[in-house]
Motif scaffolding. Structure first.
Motif, mmCIF file in Angstrom:
data_model
loop_
_atom_site.group_PDB
_atom_site.id
_atom_site.type_symbol
_atom_site.label_atom_id
_atom_site.label_comp_id
_atom_site.label_asym_id
_atom_site.label_seq_id
_atom_site.Cartn_x
_atom_site.Cartn_y
_atom_site.Cartn_z
ATOM 1 N N THR A 302 0.859 -1.182 0.000
ATOM 2 C CA THR A 302 0.000 0.000 0.000
ATOM 3 C C THR A 302 0.889 1.223 0.000
ATOM 4 O OG1 THR A 302 -1.938 1.019 1.053
ATOM 5 C CG2 THR A 302 -0.220 0.209 2.521
ATOM 6 N N VAL A 303 0.280 2.386 -0.162
ATOM 7 C CA VAL A 303 1.034 3.642 -0.235
ATOM 8 C C VAL A 303 0.385 4.652 0.706
ATOM 9 C CG1 VAL A 303 1.810 5.542 -1.709
ATOM 10 C CG2 VAL A 303 1.674 3.208 -2.638
ATOM 11 N N VAL A 304 1.199 5.247 1.569
ATOM 12 C CA VAL A 304 0.690 6.277 2.481
ATOM 13 C C VAL A 304 1.224 7.639 2.053
ATOM 14 C CG1 VAL A 304 0.402 4.708 4.423
ATOM 15 C CG2 VAL A 304 2.587 5.882 4.119
ATOM 16 N N THR A 305 0.490 8.672 2.445
ATOM 17 C CA THR A 305 0.783 10.050 2.056
ATOM 18 C C THR A 305 0.872 10.898 3.315
ATOM 19 O OG1 THR A 305 -0.525 9.684 0.061
ATOM 20 C CG2 THR A 305 -0.046 11.969 0.622
ATOM 21 N N ASP A 380 -15.342 10.059 5.937
ATOM 22 C CA ASP A 380 -15.176 9.573 4.576
ATOM 23 C C ASP A 380 -13.807 8.921 4.396
ATOM 24 O OD1 ASP A 380 -16.527 9.746 1.781
ATOM 25 O OD2 ASP A 380 -14.434 10.296 1.425
ATOM 26 N N ALA A 381 -13.759 7.935 3.507
ATOM 27 C CA ALA A 381 -12.498 7.230 3.254
ATOM 28 C C ALA A 381 -11.419 8.167 2.738
ATOM 29 C CB ALA A 381 -12.732 6.095 2.266
ATOM 30 N N SER A 382 -11.815 9.302 2.146
ATOM 31 C CA SER A 382 -10.831 10.244 1.598
ATOM 32 C C SER A 382 -9.997 10.912 2.672
ATOM 33 C CB SER A 382 -11.536 11.325 0.775
ATOM 34 O OG SER A 382 -12.259 10.745 -0.284
ATOM 35 N N TRP A 383 -10.551 11.014 3.896
ATOM 36 C CA TRP A 383 -9.779 11.658 4.966
ATOM 37 C C TRP A 383 -9.679 10.803 6.220
ATOM 38 C CZ3 TRP A 383 -14.269 14.636 3.362
ATOM 39 C CH2 TRP A 383 -15.400 14.484 4.175
ATOM 40 N N ALA A 384 -10.154 9.560 6.191
ATOM 41 C CA ALA A 384 -9.976 8.666 7.335
ATOM 42 C C ALA A 384 -8.493 8.494 7.631
ATOM 43 C CB ALA A 384 -10.615 7.311 7.042
ATOM 44 N N SER A 385 -8.161 8.263 8.886
ATOM 45 C CA SER A 385 -6.764 8.037 9.247
ATOM 46 C C SER A 385 -6.205 6.849 8.478
ATOM 47 C CB SER A 385 -6.640 7.762 10.755
ATOM 48 O OG SER A 385 -7.019 8.879 11.505
ATOM 49 N N VAL A 402 4.802 -0.988 3.079
ATOM 50 C CA VAL A 402 4.083 0.284 3.120
ATOM 51 C C VAL A 402 5.004 1.330 2.505
ATOM 52 C CG1 VAL A 402 2.985 2.025 4.568
ATOM 53 C CG2 VAL A 402 2.793 -0.397 5.176
ATOM 54 N N LEU A 403 4.662 1.783 1.294
ATOM 55 C CA LEU A 403 5.495 2.731 0.556
ATOM 56 C C LEU A 403 5.064 4.166 0.869
ATOM 57 C CD1 LEU A 403 5.567 0.946 -2.923
ATOM 58 C CD2 LEU A 403 6.902 0.453 -0.860
ATOM 59 N N ARG A 404 5.949 5.113 0.583
ATOM 60 C CA ARG A 404 5.700 6.535 0.847
ATOM 61 C C ARG A 404 5.455 7.272 -0.459
ATOM 62 N NH1 ARG A 404 6.142 7.799 6.577
ATOM 63 N NH2 ARG A 404 6.872 5.831 7.449
ATOM 64 N N ALA A 405 4.408 8.077 -0.472
ATOM 65 C CA ALA A 405 4.077 8.816 -1.691
ATOM 66 C C ALA A 405 5.205 9.741 -2.118
ATOM 67 C CB ALA A 405 2.790 9.618 -1.474
ATOM 68 N N TYR A 458 0.690 10.532 12.423
ATOM 69 C CA TYR A 458 2.017 11.143 12.612
ATOM 70 C C TYR A 458 2.892 10.227 13.464
ATOM 71 C CZ TYR A 458 1.111 15.775 10.579
ATOM 72 O OH TYR A 458 0.868 16.821 9.719
ATOM 73 N N ALA A 459 2.315 9.709 14.570
ATOM 74 C CA ALA A 459 3.113 8.905 15.488
ATOM 75 C C ALA A 459 3.462 7.543 14.902
ATOM 76 C CB ALA A 459 2.353 8.736 16.807
ATOM 77 N N CYS A 460 2.461 6.845 14.352
ATOM 78 C CA CYS A 460 2.683 5.464 13.903
ATOM 79 C C CYS A 460 3.449 5.384 12.591
ATOM 80 C CB CYS A 460 1.352 4.743 13.767
ATOM 81 S SG CYS A 460 0.460 4.545 15.323
ATOM 82 N N LEU A 461 3.255 6.382 11.720
ATOM 83 C CA LEU A 461 3.916 6.350 10.422
ATOM 84 C C LEU A 461 5.178 7.214 10.384
ATOM 85 C CD1 LEU A 461 0.712 6.511 8.182
ATOM 86 C CD2 LEU A 461 2.057 4.500 8.804
#
Length: 468
Positions: A302-305, A380-385, A402-405, A458-461
């Protein structure tokens, strides 16, 4: 009998139980100051004076006259004659609801100061900070532990068991339906009640004036988990139908909405020299398990931003505009009920950086309450954690990368190399359709608001300030 204490979520649990056909919970039926609920002094024809003379009168009337399976909430300072009688009754189901004692102590003091004991929407919330009193807390803890030990010993020596819940379990529909099975009720809940909201979802450090003294008083072992950030955001499902697999390569992509989904999908198709139409979509739980079983050596990613960039993308895609892709109902509620200064008909010629900053800052402050379960509007899924989204994935399949945008091209190339493949070029980043770019308005206040809303991300990622 629901055995709990003040500020443990017993009101919320009662609301959910009373939504079930065949159950009727009658509040704090044996509270010394009222009968059932505040201001009420009669229940089933038994007034408070008669109840106090013989609590068995009310127990018998409740069992006889209540529709369905009757119940009530009982705290340590309620009529002790009732506890002795009901604990020994093997026909009575016992539910034990607990909460971190430090949190319940602080919550009770805040409620006493603000005189707000229930909350239905964050716009009505009253805020206060309290001072921690070590001796007072010691007494509070001693009473709670003494009551819990008595319950446990009585259940053990009489060969009974209880259904135990923690404070955060009462927002879990699967746990609530497990409780209904325990009670022998056929009905099931489809959703958790949304009538009551969490009143003070912030970490304890933001609610206690002398937090350093509190930490020192409770010792260096942090037995009460004071440093954690509580999470009241609704749980998310595994989103299996939105998972995407490469046409041939053993790669499965778990999209996080609000991130670079289209870019990753285009890259995934190009990895096999195909177009986007060749991607495998529309999985069910069954077909996904089949794909995993028939694809040895598969990789799931997956990819996180950055949370601030993702919140801004959601804002300009769904909240700021009024046309295609916007959320008009949520937009109207933000303007009407939450004071977000959005332009009435979408941004016009006079919409400048100052206006954009004010509107986006208002949206971030709304997100803090929305993600904490304090509003009646959907998360909404667009802004859910993103941490919540990934937890949801884990119900069926977990990403092993877990990749970084912000480092997407390099990290996708590394993933392809691990599969022994040559990575195709990554399509250019999608242009954010924002009248004002995030870089033009980002400052310490904007960053602080994003961090407050997305503390777990912020903390977990491991994210720091955006753009640095």
């Amino acid at each position: 009998m629901l055995l709990a204490e003040m500020r443990t979520g017993s009101n919320f649990l009662e609301d959910n139980l009373n939504a079930v056909p065949g159950l009727a919970c009658h509040g704090e039926a044996f509270n010394p100051h009222f009968v059932g609920h505040k201001g009420q002094h009669t229940l089933f024809g038994i007034d408070q004076a008669a109840r106090d003379r013989d609590p068995g009168l009310l127990l018998d009337a409740m069992r006889r006259d209540s529709p369905g399976l009757a119940g009530f909430r009982f705290f340590h300072d309620h009529d002790p004659r009732v506890l002795a009688r009901v604990l020994d009754d093997r026909r009575c189901a016992k539910i034990v609801l607990t909460r971190n004692p430090a949190e319940s102590y602080v919550s009770r003091k805040i409620a006493a100061r603000t005189d707000q004991w229930r909350l239905t929407d964050m716009k009505h919330a009253r805020r206060a900070r309290i001072r921690f009193d070590a001796d007072e807390f010691a007494d509070h803890l001693d009473r709670l532990q003494g009551f819990q030990l008595r319950l446990m010993r009585t259940l053990q020596t009489s060969g009974q068991t209880a259904f135990y819940l923690g404070y955060e379990d009462i927002g879990d529909i699967a746990v609530l339906n497990g409780l209904l099975r325990f009670l022998g009720v056929e009905a099931r809940l489809d959703a958790v009640s949304d009538r009551l909201k969490k009143q003070n979802p912030e970490p304890l450090s933001e609610k206690v004036e002398n937090f350093a003294e509190m930490e020192a008083a409770l010792g260096p072992l942090d037995r009460f988990d004071l440093s954690r950030t509580p999470c009241f955001e609704p749980r998310r499902g595994p989103a299996v139908p939105f998972h995407v697999a490469a046409p041939e390569s053993p790669l499965l992509f778990l999209p996080v909405r609000g991130g670079p989904v289209a870019r990753v999908e285009a890259w995934l198709a190009a990895l096999d020299g195909a177009g986007p139409d060749a991607l495998r979509r529309g999985f069910t739980h069954k077909t996904l398990r089949q794909w995993l079983r028939k694809t040895p050596g598969h990789r799931v990613f997956t990819v996180v931003t950055h949370p601030l960039a993702r919140a801004h993308a959601a804002f300009v895609a769904h909240i700021l505009p009024t046309g295609r892709g916007s959320f008009p109902v949520i937009r109207a509620a933000l303007r009407r009920s939450y004071g977000v200064p959005l332009p009435e008909g979408g941004p016009g010629p006079d919409y400048d950086a100052a206006a954009h900053r004010a509107a986006f800052l208002g949206f971030l402050r709304f997100l803090k309450g929305n993600l904490a379960g304090q509003t009646g509007l959907r998360v909404d899924a667009s802004w859910a954690s993103q941490t919540r989204v990934i937890e949801g994935f884990g119900e069926v399949v977990l990403p092993d990368m877990v990749l970084r945008a912000e480092r997407l091209e390099a990290e996708l190339a590394m993933l392809a190399e691990q599969l022994g493949m040559v990575a195709p070029g990554l399509p250019p980043a999608e242009m954010e359709d924002a009248p004002i770019p995030l870089a033009a308005i980002c400052d310490d206040e904007i960053e602080a608001a994003a961090r407050a809303a997305y503390a777990r991300d912020y903390a977990c990622l491991g994210y720091g300030a955006w753009g640095r």
